[in-house]
Design a protein around this motif. Sequence first.
Motif, PDB file in Angstrom:
ATOM      1  N   SER A  33       0.818  -1.207   0.000  1.00  0.00           N
ATOM      2  CA  SER A  33       0.000   0.000   0.000  1.00  0.00           C
ATOM      3  C   SER A  33       0.857   1.263   0.000  1.00  0.00           C
ATOM      4  O   SER A  33       0.450   2.296  -0.539  1.00  0.00           O
ATOM      5  CB  SER A  33      -0.930   0.001   1.226  1.00  0.00           C
ATOM      6  OG  SER A  33      -1.742   1.144   1.260  1.00  0.00           O
ATOM      7  N   ARG A  34       2.034   1.172   0.566  1.00  0.00           N
ATOM      8  CA  ARG A  34       2.923   2.326   0.685  1.00  0.00           C
ATOM      9  C   ARG A  34       3.733   2.574  -0.590  1.00  0.00           C
ATOM     10  O   ARG A  34       4.012   3.727  -0.941  1.00  0.00           O
ATOM     11  CB  ARG A  34       3.872   2.104   1.859  1.00  0.00           C
ATOM     12  CG  ARG A  34       4.886   3.214   2.099  1.00  0.00           C
ATOM     13  CD  ARG A  34       4.231   4.493   2.539  1.00  0.00           C
ATOM     14  NE  ARG A  34       5.222   5.500   2.882  1.00  0.00           N
ATOM     15  CZ  ARG A  34       4.955   6.789   3.033  1.00  0.00           C
ATOM     16  NH1 ARG A  34       3.727   7.220   2.876  1.00  0.00           N
ATOM     17  NH2 ARG A  34       5.909   7.638   3.352  1.00  0.00           N
ATOM     18  N   ARG A  86      13.295   5.070  -2.696  1.00  0.00           N
ATOM     19  CA  ARG A  86      12.411   4.745  -1.586  1.00  0.00           C
ATOM     20  C   ARG A  86      11.463   3.613  -1.977  1.00  0.00           C
ATOM     21  O   ARG A  86      11.237   2.679  -1.206  1.00  0.00           O
ATOM     22  CB  ARG A  86      11.623   5.974  -1.166  1.00  0.00           C
ATOM     23  CG  ARG A  86      12.478   7.067  -0.553  1.00  0.00           C
ATOM     24  CD  ARG A  86      11.638   8.269  -0.171  1.00  0.00           C
ATOM     25  NE  ARG A  86      12.441   9.296   0.493  1.00  0.00           N
ATOM     26  CZ  ARG A  86      11.988  10.447   0.901  1.00  0.00           C
ATOM     27  NH1 ARG A  86      10.689  10.745   0.701  1.00  0.00           N
ATOM     28  NH2 ARG A  86      12.765  11.328   1.496  1.00  0.00           N
ATOM     29  N   ARG A  87      10.900   3.716  -3.185  1.00  0.00           N
ATOM     30  CA  ARG A  87      10.017   2.647  -3.644  1.00  0.00           C
ATOM     31  C   ARG A  87      10.795   1.344  -3.793  1.00  0.00           C
ATOM     32  O   ARG A  87      10.299   0.276  -3.428  1.00  0.00           O
ATOM     33  CB  ARG A  87       9.368   3.030  -4.976  1.00  0.00           C
ATOM     34  CG  ARG A  87       8.459   1.946  -5.537  1.00  0.00           C
ATOM     35  CD  ARG A  87       7.820   2.368  -6.834  1.00  0.00           C
ATOM     36  NE  ARG A  87       6.916   3.485  -6.636  1.00  0.00           N
ATOM     37  CZ  ARG A  87       6.233   4.064  -7.633  1.00  0.00           C
ATOM     38  NH1 ARG A  87       6.387   3.640  -8.880  1.00  0.00           N
ATOM     39  NH2 ARG A  87       5.407   5.062  -7.378  1.00  0.00           N
ATOM     40  N   ALA A  88      12.009   1.426  -4.317  1.00  0.00           N
ATOM     41  CA  ALA A  88      12.835   0.217  -4.466  1.00  0.00           C
ATOM     42  C   ALA A  88      13.114  -0.409  -3.099  1.00  0.00           C
ATOM     43  O   ALA A  88      13.075  -1.638  -2.943  1.00  0.00           O
ATOM     44  CB  ALA A  88      14.140   0.560  -5.179  1.00  0.00           C
ATOM     45  N   GLY A  89      13.401   0.439  -2.107  1.00  0.00           N
ATOM     46  CA  GLY A  89      13.651  -0.082  -0.766  1.00  0.00           C
ATOM     47  C   GLY A  89      12.433  -0.741  -0.164  1.00  0.00           C
ATOM     48  O   GLY A  89      12.525  -1.820   0.448  1.00  0.00           O
ATOM     49  N   GLY A 146       9.530  10.703   5.824  1.00  0.00           N
ATOM     50  CA  GLY A 146      10.654   9.781   5.769  1.00  0.00           C
ATOM     51  C   GLY A 146      10.535   8.761   4.660  1.00  0.00           C
ATOM     52  O   GLY A 146       9.592   8.743   3.870  1.00  0.00           O
ATOM     53  N   ALA A 147      11.497   7.843   4.631  1.00  0.00           N
ATOM     54  CA  ALA A 147      11.566   6.864   3.543  1.00  0.00           C
ATOM     55  C   ALA A 147      10.449   5.858   3.632  1.00  0.00           C
ATOM     56  O   ALA A 147      10.043   5.293   2.624  1.00  0.00           O
ATOM     57  CB  ALA A 147      12.916   6.146   3.605  1.00  0.00           C
ATOM     58  N   TRP A 148       9.940   5.625   4.834  1.00  0.00           N
ATOM     59  CA  TRP A 148       8.953   4.561   4.951  1.00  0.00           C
ATOM     60  C   TRP A 148       7.547   5.128   5.003  1.00  0.00           C
ATOM     61  O   TRP A 148       6.642   4.425   5.338  1.00  0.00           O
ATOM     62  CB  TRP A 148       9.234   3.727   6.176  1.00  0.00           C
ATOM     63  CG  TRP A 148      10.613   3.166   6.193  1.00  0.00           C
ATOM     64  CD1 TRP A 148      11.524   3.260   7.203  1.00  0.00           C
ATOM     65  CD2 TRP A 148      11.265   2.424   5.153  1.00  0.00           C
ATOM     66  NE1 TRP A 148      12.682   2.646   6.877  1.00  0.00           N
ATOM     67  CE2 TRP A 148      12.564   2.116   5.618  1.00  0.00           C
ATOM     68  CE3 TRP A 148      10.905   2.021   3.882  1.00  0.00           C
ATOM     69  CZ2 TRP A 148      13.468   1.399   4.870  1.00  0.00           C
ATOM     70  CZ3 TRP A 148      11.824   1.302   3.136  1.00  0.00           C
ATOM     71  CH2 TRP A 148      13.081   1.011   3.626  1.00  0.00           C
TER      72      TRP A 148
END
Length: 456
Positions: A224-225, A233-236, A454-456
């Motif tokens: 969902s994120r 960020r998406r790759a992580g 943040g990244a998450w």
Amino acid sequence: MTSLTLVTLLVMAYGVVNRGGYGRALALGGATAAGAAVALGGVAMPTFYVTALGAAGALVLALLGIGGLRQSRREPLPPGVPLLVLMLAWSAVVTLLAPVFFSRMFVSTAKGRAQLLAGYVTPSNVAQILYLALGICVVVFLARSPYSRPELIGLLVFTTTILSFWRYLHGEVGVPFPEGLFDNSPTLAFIETAPGGEERFRGILSEPSSLAASCLITIAYGLSRAPRVQGWRRAGVLAVVAAAAYMGSISTSTTFVVAAAVVAALAVSSLLGSLLFRRARVTVTAAVMACVALMAAIWLLPAVVGYVSATVGDKVGTASYDERSMANTTAYDLFFDTYGYGVGLGSNRASSFLPGLLSTVGLVGTLLFAAAVAMLISKTASVPAYRPVLWALVTMLVLKLVAGPDLSDPSGVIWMSLGLLSHAAVRATPRQKDLAYRPPDVDFLPSVAPARQGAW
């Protein structure tokens, strides 16, 4: 003291001084669900609830007007919190009076059968009431904190997944890992084998089923994120989701399979509902991908249904299934024997969430909790930014309904999710839509501007 005592204190200190607010400390405290920050006698206090003491302390300071924290005494409780406070009061009353009303009644505990004794409150009763109170403090704190962001749940579940995968690499390729640091609770039975002796991976959790549950929450939150972040960020996020999916599969947990099927069905139903009622915009790319997924589902659905049916069939009839079914049957019997009143928090242990709630806090306590959850979900379902939090909460509740008896969630996912959704509900109310609005400061650093997302 335990090996995590100093680590937990450092996490709490980090929560006080960092620009992202104390919510980060709560998230990091919940990442080690099988860790104990304090162990006194036969009771070990999970790291999440020790860090939650900081949130409770901040609320007290805000109420007293100490430390520069601003909090109006007339400020109403955030959405959902009044119901949870009523549940806490009801649970305390039930826990105190049930031994008087139903003295000598047999209940099931982690140590076996026991009896309710008039005037006797067990350490488990006290601990469960304390955990419930701290959980509600976390909800209030996050609901009112200007630093509350949906990525706090990502920090929690992703940290657990990364630490578990680190341990997996330690066992497979010899990567150095601090064995026994993150899962040091002396009161938990750590299980890494199946009944036949076959090895199963548990990560940093107490057993493979707990790892599978954590991984499924990571997957639900991450999927969902991912569309809401870009680039690395998406790759992580997708990398952590892939690691969670792999560890969930090797955990060989039936709960993982059943709960994943239920959550997937809920996700598809939610998507179809949004499209039918025109609550969601669909791009051409998304439409093409949906058609491809639908065509694939026509071929894959029979195989998936067959796999789920076979997995459940293999589980039915095993000693573990019989024990869990007996625990739930006993819980329902207690519910009816007490006329729906319950035997008190910490007095009985079921195998699943619903019979566990009904047998301990009775019908009233169960309805209050369900009403609080339903209210927050309904108020925030239309807030896109908090949808990953909503899916994390829904997944956790599905997992608990399948096989998770405790209201005192040691990971803190339930309480943090409810707090973030309550925060979103406050911001979504008509009077709060003004961009200049800022909720009451109850964080440790009210003068510091909220950090960027943040990244998450």
